[in-house]
Design an enzyme around this catalytic site. Structure first.
Site, PDB file in Angstrom:
ATOM      1  N   SER A 196       0.795  -1.233   0.000  1.00  0.00           N
ATOM      2  CA  SER A 196       0.000   0.000   0.000  1.00  0.00           C
ATOM      3  C   SER A 196       0.823   1.277   0.000  1.00  0.00           C
ATOM      4  CB  SER A 196      -0.962   0.007   1.190  1.00  0.00           C
ATOM      5  OG  SER A 196      -2.034  -0.884   0.961  1.00  0.00           O
ATOM      6  N   SER A 224      -6.407   3.248   3.881  1.00  0.00           N
ATOM      7  CA  SER A 224      -5.854   2.480   2.757  1.00  0.00           C
ATOM      8  C   SER A 224      -6.937   1.885   1.867  1.00  0.00           C
ATOM      9  CB  SER A 224      -4.940   1.363   3.292  1.00  0.00           C
ATOM     10  OG  SER A 224      -3.872   1.104   2.422  1.00  0.00           O
ATOM     11  N   LYS A 244       0.083   3.744  -2.690  1.00  0.00           N
ATOM     12  CA  LYS A 244      -0.939   4.785  -2.598  1.00  0.00           C
ATOM     13  C   LYS A 244      -0.352   6.174  -2.396  1.00  0.00           C
ATOM     14  CE  LYS A 244      -4.113   1.222  -1.240  1.00  0.00           C
ATOM     15  NZ  LYS A 244      -4.539   0.319  -0.159  1.00  0.00           N
ATOM     16  N   LYS A 273       2.357   6.236   6.015  1.00  0.00           N
ATOM     17  CA  LYS A 273       1.551   5.226   5.316  1.00  0.00           C
ATOM     18  C   LYS A 273       2.120   3.846   5.588  1.00  0.00           C
ATOM     19  CE  LYS A 273      -1.678   3.795   2.668  1.00  0.00           C
ATOM     20  NZ  LYS A 273      -1.783   2.688   3.641  1.00  0.00           N
TER      21      LYS A 273
END
Length: 301
Positions: A76, A136, A79, A249
């Site tokens: 992720s 997410s 992202k 993140k």
């Protein structure tokens, strides 16, 4: 040959030897590539749980690295690029869009992480940006891609063009979410280039450093709802109530391991720390977070 000419010749020879020695020294590999200096101290990145890591300051100066050019799967952390590129492509992030029903079945089938939006929900792109970064949400990523470029396929093409422009030379994207694909890869060094660039964008920085976001009332959630960042949940899991970490993140797939990109402020200066492939899962200790706390803690001393 006169003595003066002999001395002159000898000095030239010594000068050439000295120059050659300097060149050899400069071309030798740096044996301290996994260590950075802080005053008289040295902080090693070699004993982290994560297999790859990189630490740098806000000017982009690399302060420490561990397998920074090793190929990794970003999960992720993908992202970061999705959110940044969406901000750059969208004309107005407060514009309302509708989440197409067709987005959801495949994401459900792949057990993708979701933010909690529903098929047919009317939301702003701003809601989707926070939904992609904090919880997410994969549905947010696909909707952002379609709103920015018409389709996820076209958006992914733009992701790769952006990566090339940022000199992310060991990176290739195949999707917007980070769901595993053997051809979807990067390095922590490439990700550090991306994060340094992205944090200069005011909208991105605000989203990246948020720990919660409240979605206003929608047609599917008349009372609205609030989601929290996965990082805040991992910090809580690690028992951390207060830290120098501004935001970040997280990422995880079984192939990528635990991944993390964070920003921190220590003694008035910002730092970025990115790690990948720590052993563990959502059900284990948050080893990626423990790595970040360890390195930032040493910087605070």
């Amino acid at each position: 040959m006169s003595k003066r000419k002999q001395r002159r010749k000898r000095r030239r020879k010594i000068g050439l030897i000295f120059l050659a020695a300097v060149l050899v020294f400069l071309l030798l590999p740096n044996k301290k590539s996994e260590v950075f200096s802080k005053g008289k101290e040295e902080i090693s990145l070699g004993e982290l749980y994560s297999e790859a890591a990189i630490l740098l300051d806000e000017e982009g100066q690399i302060l420490g690295r561990k397998n920074s050019e090793k190929k990794i799967y970003p999960a992720s952390l993908t992202k970061i690029m999705t959110v940044l590129l969406s901000i750059e492509k969208l004309d107005n992030i407060r514009e309302i869009t509708v989440l197409r029903e067709e987005i959801f079945p495949e994401l459900y089938a792949q057990d993708a992480s979701m933010a909690g939006f529903l098929p047919g929900e009317k939301v702003t792109y701003r809601d989707l940006l926070y939904g992609a970064m904090l919880p997410s949400g994969a549905e947010c990523c696909v909707a952002l891609a379609e709103g920015s470029c018409g389709s996820e396929k076209e958006f992914v093409s733009e992701m790769n063009k952006k990566a090339k422009k940022l000199v992310m030379k060991n990176t290739h994207f195949t999707n917007t979410t980070g769901l595993h694909d053997d051809n979807h890869y990067t390095t922590v060094e490439d990700l550090s280039r991306l994060l340094c660039y992205a944090m200069k964008n005011q909208d991105f920085s605000k989203i990246f450093t948020a720990f919660s976001y409240s979605v206003p009332a929608t047609n599917k959630h008349p009372e609205g709802f609030t989601f929290f960042s996965t990082l805040s949940q991992e910090l809580q899991k690690a028992g951390v109530k207060d830290s120098c970490i501004l935001g970040g993140k997280t990422g995880y797939t079984s192939n990528a391991g635990l991944c993390l990109a964070t920003a921190a402020e220590i003694n008035g200066k910002k730092y970025f720390f990115i790690t990948a492939h720590a052993q563990g899962s959502h059900n284990t200790e948050p080893y990626h977070v423990l790595d970040a706390l360890s390195v930032y803690g040493k910087l605070e001393k």
